[in-house]
Scaffold this motif. Sequence first.
Motif, PDB file in Angstrom:
ATOM      1  N   MET A   1       0.835  -1.189   0.000  1.00 41.19           N
ATOM      2  CA  MET A   1       0.000   0.000   0.000  1.00 41.19           C
ATOM      3  C   MET A   1       0.876   1.248   0.000  1.00 41.19           C
ATOM      4  O   MET A   1       1.888   1.298   0.701  1.00 41.19           O
ATOM      5  CB  MET A   1      -0.922  -0.013   1.224  1.00 41.19           C
ATOM      6  CG  MET A   1      -1.997   1.052   1.207  1.00 41.19           C
ATOM      7  SD  MET A   1      -3.075   0.973   2.669  1.00 41.19           S
ATOM      8  CE  MET A   1      -3.904  -0.582   2.408  1.00 41.19           C
ATOM      9  N   LYS A   2       0.503   2.247  -0.782  1.00 38.28           N
ATOM     10  CA  LYS A   2       1.244   3.515  -0.819  1.00 38.28           C
ATOM     11  C   LYS A   2       0.674   4.451   0.245  1.00 38.28           C
ATOM     12  O   LYS A   2      -0.506   4.821   0.192  1.00 38.28           O
ATOM     13  CB  LYS A   2       1.139   4.148  -2.207  1.00 38.28           C
ATOM     14  CG  LYS A   2       1.814   3.323  -3.303  1.00 38.28           C
ATOM     15  CD  LYS A   2       1.547   3.902  -4.678  1.00 38.28           C
ATOM     16  CE  LYS A   2       2.206   5.262  -4.855  1.00 38.28           C
ATOM     17  NZ  LYS A   2       2.041   5.771  -6.244  1.00 38.28           N
ATOM     18  N   ILE A   3       1.515   4.826   1.202  1.00 34.89           N
ATOM     19  CA  ILE A   3       1.049   5.567   2.376  1.00 34.89           C
ATOM     20  C   ILE A   3       1.804   6.887   2.501  1.00 34.89           C
ATOM     21  O   ILE A   3       3.027   6.941   2.331  1.00 34.89           O
ATOM     22  CB  ILE A   3       1.247   4.734   3.655  1.00 34.89           C
ATOM     23  CG1 ILE A   3       0.309   3.517   3.633  1.00 34.89           C
ATOM     24  CG2 ILE A   3       1.014   5.566   4.907  1.00 34.89           C
ATOM     25  CD1 ILE A   3       0.529   2.555   4.786  1.00 34.89           C
ATOM     26  N   HIS A  23       4.938  -1.425   4.141  1.00 34.08           N
ATOM     27  CA  HIS A  23       4.267  -0.657   3.102  1.00 34.08           C
ATOM     28  C   HIS A  23       5.241   0.337   2.464  1.00 34.08           C
ATOM     29  O   HIS A  23       6.314   0.615   3.010  1.00 34.08           O
ATOM     30  CB  HIS A  23       3.068   0.100   3.684  1.00 34.08           C
ATOM     31  CG  HIS A  23       2.049  -0.798   4.301  1.00 34.08           C
ATOM     32  ND1 HIS A  23       1.097  -1.470   3.566  1.00 34.08           N
ATOM     33  CD2 HIS A  23       1.850  -1.159   5.601  1.00 34.08           C
ATOM     34  CE1 HIS A  23       0.344  -2.198   4.379  1.00 34.08           C
ATOM     35  NE2 HIS A  23       0.780  -2.028   5.617  1.00 34.08           N
ATOM     36  N   ASP A  79      -2.560   5.702  -1.467  1.00 33.15           N
ATOM     37  CA  ASP A  79      -3.781   4.965  -1.159  1.00 33.15           C
ATOM     38  C   ASP A  79      -4.388   5.428   0.159  1.00 33.15           C
ATOM     39  O   ASP A  79      -5.603   5.398   0.352  1.00 33.15           O
ATOM     40  CB  ASP A  79      -3.491   3.464  -1.047  1.00 33.15           C
ATOM     41  CG  ASP A  79      -2.970   2.878  -2.344  1.00 33.15           C
ATOM     42  OD1 ASP A  79      -3.667   3.014  -3.369  1.00 33.15           O
ATOM     43  OD2 ASP A  79      -1.872   2.299  -2.332  1.00 33.15           O
ATOM     44  N   LEU A  80      -3.526   5.871   1.090  1.00 30.59           N
ATOM     45  CA  LEU A  80      -3.954   6.161   2.454  1.00 30.59           C
ATOM     46  C   LEU A  80      -2.992   7.158   3.082  1.00 30.59           C
ATOM     47  O   LEU A  80      -1.787   7.128   2.808  1.00 30.59           O
ATOM     48  CB  LEU A  80      -3.948   4.856   3.279  1.00 30.59           C
ATOM     49  CG  LEU A  80      -4.306   4.935   4.759  1.00 30.59           C
ATOM     50  CD1 LEU A  80      -5.814   5.169   4.935  1.00 30.59           C
ATOM     51  CD2 LEU A  80      -3.906   3.634   5.473  1.00 30.59           C
ATOM     52  N   ARG A  99      -7.221   7.282  -1.791  1.00 32.37           N
ATOM     53  CA  ARG A  99      -8.261   6.305  -2.152  1.00 32.37           C
ATOM     54  C   ARG A  99      -9.005   5.781  -0.926  1.00 32.37           C
ATOM     55  O   ARG A  99     -10.220   5.608  -0.938  1.00 32.37           O
ATOM     56  CB  ARG A  99      -7.600   5.144  -2.902  1.00 32.37           C
ATOM     57  CG  ARG A  99      -8.535   4.019  -3.297  1.00 32.37           C
ATOM     58  CD  ARG A  99      -7.816   2.989  -4.144  1.00 32.37           C
ATOM     59  NE  ARG A  99      -6.744   2.325  -3.434  1.00 32.37           N
ATOM     60  CZ  ARG A  99      -6.914   1.242  -2.665  1.00 32.37           C
ATOM     61  NH1 ARG A  99      -8.126   0.720  -2.512  1.00 32.37           N
ATOM     62  NH2 ARG A  99      -5.883   0.677  -2.051  1.00 32.37           N
ATOM     63  N   ILE A 179      -5.006  -1.555   8.825  1.00 32.03           N
ATOM     64  CA  ILE A 179      -4.930  -1.163   7.413  1.00 32.03           C
ATOM     65  C   ILE A 179      -4.792  -2.377   6.488  1.00 32.03           C
ATOM     66  O   ILE A 179      -5.076  -2.267   5.303  1.00 32.03           O
ATOM     67  CB  ILE A 179      -3.812  -0.142   7.143  1.00 32.03           C
ATOM     68  CG1 ILE A 179      -2.427  -0.737   7.392  1.00 32.03           C
ATOM     69  CG2 ILE A 179      -4.017   1.098   7.985  1.00 32.03           C
ATOM     70  CD1 ILE A 179      -1.309   0.233   7.053  1.00 32.03           C
ATOM     71  N   SER A 180      -4.408  -3.531   7.053  1.00 32.90           N
ATOM     72  CA  SER A 180      -4.363  -4.731   6.220  1.00 32.90           C
ATOM     73  C   SER A 180      -5.768  -5.209   5.868  1.00 32.90           C
ATOM     74  O   SER A 180      -5.935  -6.041   4.977  1.00 32.90           O
ATOM     75  CB  SER A 180      -3.605  -5.850   6.946  1.00 32.90           C
ATOM     76  OG  SER A 180      -4.317  -6.263   8.105  1.00 32.90           O
TER      77      SER A 180
END
Length: 297
Positions: A1-3, A23, A79-80, A99, A179-180
């Motif tokens: 995930m892109k954080i 991440h 993403d977050l 997102r 977040i997973s």
Amino acid sequence: MKIIFMGTPDFSVPILKELAQHHEIVAVYCQPPRPAGRGKADRASPVQQCAEALGLPVYHPVSLRTSEAQQAFFDLQADLAVVVAYGLILPQAVLDHPRLGCVNIHASLLPRWRGAAPIHRAIMAGDAETGVCIMQMEAGLDTGPVLARAQTAIGAEETTADLHDRLAAMGARLISATISDLPRPAVAQSEQGVIYATKIDKAEARVDWAQPAAVVDRQIRGLSPFPGAWCEINGERVKLLRSRLAEGAGRAGQVLDGLRVACGDGAVEITLAQREGKRPMSAGDILNGLKLPEVLS
């Protein structure tokens, strides 16, 4: 995930380290370096120091309300965003862009202790337990629906420093599990039991020995290490950093023995204190170099 990670103080560091293991952290936002120390040279925040050690790009805009700052945020295509004691208000455009939105890790059992100083206030109020909540952020101050929570008892001799470190570690574990599993249902906060943890004022730090021992003990532990509850001893301001409830009675402020002091009701024993310009010391070490009056002020 892109954080995108957004945080500034020590509390945020274990959470950044945890996320970076699992991440892609596309950017770290934190407050800019501030003057600190005796020389007042600019010092990077704990989060900036951690991010640089991890080789992560760091941003510290003065505001996120300008079109330039918002575009830079949007261009990261995250993403977050994970927010932990960042220090800037996120405008709605920023909250809405990732997102999966923006989530915040807050060190209390919401809706109790929304706001700036939840750990201090929980100890000072005598709460039996506290915890960590992860909420989906919205425009209000810590009002968003809760995605996950974890609870823990507050120890009888625990200080804000102790609890701070435990809750930071809990937050790191909880955010990874949460977040997973995103997107996931969130539970709206109750309108009952809302209490705000107002910023600590230094005027709250002087000990009033006429208060009950339980109140004095919670004040000492809740304000340790900063700003530090204090009293005057022979005209010197001495910080009181650790204490516990003790048996005994006497005039308010009366030194019963060692650093056991009578309060309005009951007594407290000071176990760690700090003289002006010196390091924190045990009660025994303090007493080796300081003659106590019969009554503390």
